[in-house]
Motif scaffolding. Structure first.
Motif, PDB file in Angstrom:
ATOM      1  N   ILE A 170      37.605  38.144  39.978  1.00  0.00           N
ATOM      2  CA  ILE A 170      37.336  38.101  38.829  1.00  0.00           C
ATOM      3  C   ILE A 170      35.897  38.209  38.355  1.00  0.00           C
ATOM      4  O   ILE A 170      35.455  38.719  37.484  1.00  0.00           O
ATOM      5  N   GLU A 171      35.323  37.246  38.939  1.00  0.00           N
ATOM      6  CA  GLU A 171      33.879  37.024  39.178  1.00  0.00           C
ATOM      7  C   GLU A 171      33.058  38.289  39.313  1.00  0.00           C
ATOM      8  O   GLU A 171      32.023  38.786  38.689  1.00  0.00           O
TER       9      GLU A 171
ATOM     10  N   GLN B  55      39.768  34.241  41.761  1.00  0.00           N
ATOM     11  CA  GLN B  55      38.457  33.961  40.812  1.00  0.00           C
ATOM     12  C   GLN B  55      37.343  34.662  41.493  1.00  0.00           C
ATOM     13  O   GLN B  55      36.565  34.891  40.662  1.00  0.00           O
TER      14      GLN B  55
ATOM     15  N   TYR C 279      34.380  41.559  39.175  1.00  0.00           N
ATOM     16  CA  TYR C 279      34.535  42.285  37.842  1.00  0.00           C
ATOM     17  C   TYR C 279      33.980  42.022  36.752  1.00  0.00           C
ATOM     18  O   TYR C 279      33.226  42.764  36.079  1.00  0.00           O
ATOM     19  N   LYS C 280      33.678  40.887  36.558  1.00  0.00           N
ATOM     20  CA  LYS C 280      32.853  40.332  35.408  1.00  0.00           C
ATOM     21  C   LYS C 280      31.465  40.676  35.491  1.00  0.00           C
ATOM     22  O   LYS C 280      30.708  41.185  34.735  1.00  0.00           O
ATOM     23  N   SER C 281      30.822  40.562  36.829  1.00  0.00           N
ATOM     24  CA  SER C 281      29.620  40.721  37.137  1.00  0.00           C
ATOM     25  C   SER C 281      29.240  42.265  37.115  1.00  0.00           C
ATOM     26  O   SER C 281      28.111  42.903  36.449  1.00  0.00           O
TER      27      SER C 281
ATOM     28  N   THR D 263      31.250  44.382  35.144  1.00  0.00           N
ATOM     29  CA  THR D 263      31.127  44.841  33.590  1.00  0.00           C
ATOM     30  C   THR D 263      29.874  44.535  33.156  1.00  0.00           C
ATOM     31  O   THR D 263      29.393  45.396  32.153  1.00  0.00           O
ATOM     32  N   GLN D 264      29.348  43.254  33.192  1.00  0.00           N
ATOM     33  CA  GLN D 264      28.194  42.963  32.701  1.00  0.00           C
ATOM     34  C   GLN D 264      26.931  43.908  32.946  1.00  0.00           C
ATOM     35  O   GLN D 264      26.071  44.247  32.238  1.00  0.00           O
TER      36      GLN D 264
END
Length: 793
Positions: free
Chosen positions: A538-539, A535, A541-543, A545-546
């Motif tokens: 994932i967080e 998790q 990578y999400k950050s 990407t954003q």
């Protein structure tokens, strides 16, 4: 709220810290009397007051209330007509001055700042500045009345000073005169408020006067000479008059203060309340507190909560929730793992929130409103009452079961400990089951595996554990809800050096069911750690990407904006250039039409054509698409020679090298009539096309070779500025010979405008040269009268 829970959860230590932030004695007293409330509106108002005070502190800094003195006794005395002392009046003055400071502090810097809950209190303050100024004028300090308090007092004190001077003058003359031999010391002293001289006892008859005292040995008598008796009497009378006048002044000031008893009492009450509120705000600032959100549904959701009595730099925040999906939370795990701290954090933050204090947690944390908090925490063994630890705990549990209801929060530490594990676990399950059936919010810590199974198999009951790192034998102090904790007794014992054969023997004594349960917990721990790690990735990578998406959007927006701006500016520039070109063309046509009508010569027409040609060239340059310039060649000082044609990049002008580069690479360049020092980094050598003779003229003769050699080095311009006429003619004569030999059809001589001497000298020399077909001054765009254009035959 029961006092036992307040003591157990160390609420009193929070109150001690709070009182330290109050400035006044009454403010400190208000802090010490603070207890948790159970009225929701009262709690919310107290929290809003704390938040608004904290906002004002961040906006304008803190404010001191140290000048708030308890004047209630003085105000009571004024109500019955008493006269206040100077100290009492000064305390009231200090209170009013502090009121004025607080009033000024309350003024907001921005007019559009929204109102807050403290505005009403600040608005109700009445500084009474004229009254405080009058008191301060009359009483500048304690036990001191100003001479200017009244004209009568000033006159009396002036008379006292004059009388004192007369007495000192009289006694000084006696001390320095014939009476000196009768005195024990040459000084003036006072006895019973009267001036005396220390006279030797054997000369008492030589100094007539009144004896007021004698030394302990009897050798010295303190005599008031008869010559100053009347003056001393006058001084005594003046002192009485002074005291009477001071009483009149104090009475007058007391009467003035009596007119504002209610306003002063109101100021005192408001300032005390504000001191208390700002103390709460300063405490919140100290531990980075936030305002909790209260509910009546029994729902607790603390985000990154920290125990306020632990070092905020080292404490590990915990996330804990209770009352939404479950109302009973059982926390397990090894000793020193943070179970008790988690328990106390929930209880103490609940008490603080209900007392109107911010809690050390993230914003939007939720707390439930409880009428009572019960806590059974710590070693309660009592030798005096002959109670064991188990008995003492059970006494508390019995009391809790009798009084707790669904509006209570119950906290148990090591429930069922201190007796046989089997019986203790059974009792603990029964107690918790009873509380759960009554929907009482409960949190308990334990070591018993039976309680872990009970939590797993009972709806509305949840397990939690304090994470423990077996590799380092250190707790992480993280609270994990949904996972039962392991005791890790075997792992800890092995790390500490217990022989393996003892550990293996202990494991063999476990039942298969126990081993299976512990293995299940281990698997859960491993799965949880893996999921958390994934998790977190994932967080991350999400950050990322954003962040990339936001960056691209911002870049595209900037490009769109720049593109629109460039197109708009280009259109505007093109429109402007075309307009100017049209106007210039119209004017040129008019000038051409005048040719032959108004006496314009062919030369004037030629000049007009040249100007038009130059103007059109400028327009074409402005309208041309500007490509990216090629990379500039890096030149060395040796690449530059006097007379070389160069382009000054920063000025976009052509010129001729006048001097060789110095050590820094600086040289002088002549650009028309402008001569300036330029660095070689800002220069570009212009490779002018060589002018060659025709193949038929050169053939392979020696003359042809000379012409080719000259044409490869000769330039079409020579700069004579800065030279005398004689120097210029010598250089010019050789240059013209070389240019003529190289078959250059036309050259440009730069001599500048100046006084005209160099130009006249050049023209005189040109007239004597047979191979010069013609020469003329330059026109607009060629340098005008600063240059001469020479054409060869």
């Amino acid at each position: 709220m029961n006092s036992k829970a307040l003591k157990t959860l160390e609420y009193n230590k929070i109150i001690d810290r709070l009182a330290a932030y109050a400035s006044s004695l009454m403010g400190k007293e208000a802090c010490r009397n603070l207890v948790p409330a159970s009225d929701l509106e009262e709690i919310r108002l107290a929290l809003v007051n704390t938040s608004d005070a904290l906002s004002r502190i961040f906006e304008k800094g803190s404010i001191s209330f140290s000048g708030v003195k308890d004047v209630r006794g003085s105000l009571k005395r004024l109500e019955i007509g008493s006269v206040l002392s100077s100290e009492e009046l000064l305390r009231i003055c200090t209170l009013l001055e502090n009121t004025n400071r607080v009033k000024a502090f309350s003024r907001r810097e921005h007019a559009n700042t929204p109102p807050d809950s403290l505005d009403a209190m600040f608005s109700a303050l009445e500084p009474l500045t004229p009254l405080s100024s009058e008191i301060r004028r009359c009483i500048p300090a304690e036990d001191e009345i100003s001479d200017d308090a009244s004209s009568n007092l000033k006159h009396i004190r002036r008379t006292i000073q004059q009388t004192n001077d007369k007495i000192h003058s009289q006694l000084t003359s006696m001390v320095s005169g014939s009476a000196r031999t009768y005195l024990q010391d040459a000084l003036i002293t006072m006895r019973n408020g009267r001036y005396c001289l220390p006279v030797k006892s054997e000369y008492r008859g030589q100094v007539p006067g009144m004896i007021h005292d004698q030394s302990s040995t009897g050798a010295t008598l303190f005599i008031e000479p008869m010559s100053v008796v009347k003056l001393n009497n006058d001084l005594k009378e003046l002192s009485i008059r002074e005291a009477d006048e001071i009483e009149v002044i104090l009475a007058d000031l007391s009467a003035q203060v009596a007119e504002y008893i209610e306003a002063i009492a109101g100021n005192f009450s408001i300032l005390t309340e504000l001191d208390f509120i700002f103390a709460k705000a300063l405490l919140s600032k100290d531990y980075n507190g936030t305002e909790p959100i209260f509910n009546t549904a029994g729902r607790i959701n603390i985000k990154k909560g920290r125990h306020p009595l632990l070092d905020k730099k080292n404490v590990v925040p915990i996330d804990i929730h209770l009352g939404r999906d479950f109302d009973l939370l059982i926390v397990t795990g090894p000793n020193t793992g943070g179970k008790t701290v988690s328990l106390k954090t929930v209880g103490l933050l609940t008490l603080m929130g209900q007392a109107g204090l911010h809690i050390p947690a993230f914003d939007k944390s939720e707390l439930a409103l409880f009428e009572e908090v019960y806590a059974d925490i710590g070693d309660e063994q009592s030798i005096e009452q002959s109670l064991s630890t188990f008995s003492s705990h059970m006494t508390n549990i019995v009391s809790i079961l009798q009084h707790a209801d669904e509006r209570s929060l119950v906290l148990f530490d090591e429930l069922g400990a201190g007796t046989d594990p089997t019986e203790g676990a059974a009792l603990a399950i029964s107690v918790l089951s009873h509380l759960h059936s009554r929907r009482i919010r409960t949190m308990a810590t334990t070591h018993y595996s039976e309680l872990k199974v009970y939590a797993l198999s009972t709806e509305g009951v949840e397990n939690a554990c304090c994470e423990f790192d077996v590799a380092t034998l250190r707790p992480t102090y993280r609270l994990l809800i949904g996972i039962p904790g392991k005791s890790n007794a075997f792992a800890i014992s092995s790390k500490l050096g217990l022989p393996d054969f003892i550990i293996e023997d202990a494991k063999s004594r476990l039942t298969a069911q126990d081993e299976t349960f512990e293995d299940l917990i281990t698997d859960l721990e491993t799965s949880r750690a893996t999921i958390e790690k994934e998790q977190a990735e994932i967080e991350r990578y999400k950050s990322e990407t954003q962040a990339l998406k936001k960056k691209l959007e911002e870049k595209q927006a900037r490009l769109d904006e720049r593109s629109e701006k460039i197109i708009r500016e280009a259109n505007e520039k093109a429109h402007e250039i075309l307009r100017e070109a049209k106007e210039y063309a119209d004017q040129t046509i008019k000038n051409f039409n005048k040719y032959g009508k108004e006496g314009m010569s062919a030369k004037d027409l030629e000049n007009e054509r040249n100007r038009l040609r130059g103007r059109m060239s400028d327009v074409e340059k402005n309208l041309a698409y500007k490509t990216k310039p090629a990379a500039k060649k890096q030149h060395k000082p040796a690449d530059f020679k006097i007379g070389d044609s160069v382009r000054v990049l920063s000025l976009n002008l052509n010129g001729t090298v006048s001097t060789l580069p110095n050590a820094k690479g600086d040289l002088y360049v002549q650009m028309g009539i402008l001569r300036s020092q330029i660095n070689i980094k800002d220069l570009e050598v212009i490779q002018e096309p060589a002018v060659t003779a025709s193949s038929s003229a050169t053939n392979r003769t020696g003359a042809g070779k000379i012409k080719m050699a000259k044409s490869s080095t000769i330039t079409t311009e020579i700069n004579l500025i800065g030279k005398t006429v004689d120097e210029a003619i010598a250089v010019l004569d050789k240059y013209l010979d070389d240019a003529y030999i190289a078959h250059v059809p036309q050259v440009r001589i730069v001599h500048g405008k100046g006084t005209g001497a160099l130009r006249n000298g050049v023209h005189s020399h040109l007239k004597r040269l047979n191979y010069v077909k013609s020469f003329r001054l330059g026109v607009f765009g060629e340098g005008e009268t600063g240059v001469t254009i020479v054409e060869f035959k």
